[in-house]
Write an enzyme that holds these catalytic residues in place. Structure first.
Site, PDB file in Angstrom:
ATOM      1  N   HIS A 142       0.659  -1.241  -0.187  1.00 26.91           N
ATOM      2  CA  HIS A 142       0.110   0.038   0.103  1.00 26.91           C
ATOM      3  C   HIS A 142       0.874   1.190   0.182  1.00 26.91           C
ATOM      4  CE1 HIS A 142      -3.635  -2.180   0.511  1.00 26.91           C
ATOM      5  NE2 HIS A 142      -3.669  -2.573   1.563  1.00 26.91           N
ATOM      6  N   ASP A 179      -3.190 -10.372  -2.147  1.00 25.55           N
ATOM      7  CA  ASP A 179      -3.569  -9.771  -1.020  1.00 25.55           C
ATOM      8  C   ASP A 179      -5.041  -9.334  -1.121  1.00 25.55           C
ATOM      9  OD1 ASP A 179      -2.389  -8.453   1.769  1.00 25.55           O
ATOM     10  OD2 ASP A 179      -4.068  -7.529   1.082  1.00 25.55           O
ATOM     11  N   HIS A 181      -6.636  -6.904  -0.285  1.00 24.20           N
ATOM     12  CA  HIS A 181      -6.765  -5.508  -0.693  1.00 24.20           C
ATOM     13  C   HIS A 181      -6.099  -5.102  -1.824  1.00 24.20           C
ATOM     14  CE1 HIS A 181      -7.178  -6.077   3.866  1.00 24.20           C
ATOM     15  NE2 HIS A 181      -8.174  -5.640   3.835  1.00 24.20           N
ATOM     16  N   ASP A 267      -5.359 -12.446   3.552  1.00 25.51           N
ATOM     17  CA  ASP A 267      -6.379 -12.070   4.312  1.00 25.51           C
ATOM     18  C   ASP A 267      -7.592 -12.244   3.233  1.00 25.51           C
ATOM     19  OD1 ASP A 267      -4.988 -10.337   2.370  1.00 25.51           O
ATOM     20  OD2 ASP A 267      -4.888  -8.595   3.713  1.00 25.51           O
TER      21      ASP A 267
END
Length: 373
Positions: A142, A179, A181, A267
């Protein structure tokens, strides 16, 4: 086959700083903390512990690494940002971005995390190992050049890729981010370039809330070299493998990379508290098999997995173990203790068919050349 496993005990010592009551205990033992971030050390530590118990660790080439150097960091991050991060770290910690708290020494730990990813890439490209896994913490996908967010303080994968380019070890890299996200930081860093193909499979509008649309396909030289695969909440094993088969693998075939790097978050796992997807340990095993076979076909097996998110202390260890089993070809197995439960909680056939239609539409969309402007 030799699989390198890059890890360091000190990466478990990264703390939430002002998010936790962190007690000073010197620099030779993990800090004590009350409360803290969902991004805790325990998911990673318990993965490593499980590997030790099953004997998987003995089948790997375990290594640590030096922290990423200032020169390596500067290829991605502006000097002003690094200086501010270092100063705040020396003064006890703080928060530089959105959800990026850190304690004293946080700069050094983040540089170490980036150093593990960089060493893993270097070892694979030099032929020292066949493939590699970097247990990097804090995560990195991120982090933008001058603004960290989402628990990510430095852009680990981008730093590793830029080091490989600077050392003339490769010319084209594909990054697959599974991931849950969106990998907005990696996307932003390479968005206008054609020497890195970035692909992100993620839960639609989970985090960040305003990035990850399929229409975002790059700009300038990078047009067509960014692929976002937003999946609706509730997708499970079938949807992930279908997206890999129908979109990711064809994109790799077209791009022909010299190296494949996976931003390997867990996740999307069914028990994760920060997402609403239904992937299982076997999902991660089979995605690893898919990308490993692609690497063998396209770039001599050159494949590096870099650990990102995953917040279920109970389930991440089994997802990670399945992934590293498959990566290394080890016969040291850790049976999924939740296998019967997760099998019952997978989407029904009607939902899978609905998602398959969306994946078909996305596959057709990405098969077309994006329009400029």
């Amino acid at each position: 086959m030799t699989t390198g496993f890059f890890w360091d005990e000190r990466c478990f010592w990264h703390s939430g700083g002002n998010y936790a009551l962190t007690l000073p205990v010197g620099e030779l033992v993990q800090p004590l903390a009350s409360g803290g971030l969902p991004e805790s050390p325990e998911t990673k530590r318990r993965l490593k512990n499980l590997m030790d118990v099953t004997g998987l660790s003995k089948d790997l080439d375990l290594q640590s690494a030096d922290p990423a150097s200032k020169e390596e960091l500067l290829r991605v991050h502006p000097r002003a940002f690094l200086d501010e991060f270092k100063d705040m770290s020396d003064q006890g910690g703080g928060d530089l971005g959105l959800r990026t708290p850190f304690g004293q020494g946080g700069f050094e730990l983040a540089a170490l995390s980036a150093g593990l990813a960089t060493a893993a890439v270097r070892a694979v490209l030099s032929g020292e190992v066949d493939n590699a896994y970097a247990l990097s913490r804090p995560p990195g996908h991120h982090c933008l050049p001058d603004w960290p967010n989402g628990f990510c303080l430095l852009a680990n994968i981008a730093i590793a890729i830029e080091a490989a380019f600077a050392e003339n070890r490769c010319r084209k890299v594909a990054v697959i981010d599974w991931d849950v996200h969106h990998g907005n930081g990696t996307e932003a860093i390479f968005y206008d370039r054609d020497d890195v193909l970035t692909i992100s499979l993620h839960q639609e509008y989970n985090y960040p809330l305003d990035t990850g649309d399929k229409q975002d396909r790059g700009t300038g030289d990078g047009l067509g070299h960014n692929i976002n695969i937003p999946l609706p909440p509730g997708c499970g094993h079938v949807a992930y493998l279908d997206a890999m088969n129908r979109i990711v693998l064809p994109a790799l075939d077209t791009y022909q990379p010299d190296l494949i790097v996976v931003a390997c978050g867990y996740d999307a796992g069914i028990f994760d508290p920060l997402a609403r997807m239904l992937a299982t340990a076997d999902t991660f095993r089979q995605m690893t098999r898919q990308v490993k076979q692609a690497a063998e076909k396209l770039c001599g097996g050159k494949l590096v997995l870099v650990h990102e998110g995953g917040y279920s202390e109970a389930y991440v260890p089994f997802c990670g173990h399945a992934t590293i089993e498959e990566l290394s070809g080890s016969d040291k197995h850790a049976p999924d203790p939740m296998a019967a439960t997760v099998a019952k909680r997978q989407p029904n056939a009607r939902f899978d068919a609905f998602i398959a239609e969306q994946i078909t539409e996305m596959a057709a969309y990405f098969a077309t050349s994006p329009e400029k402007g």
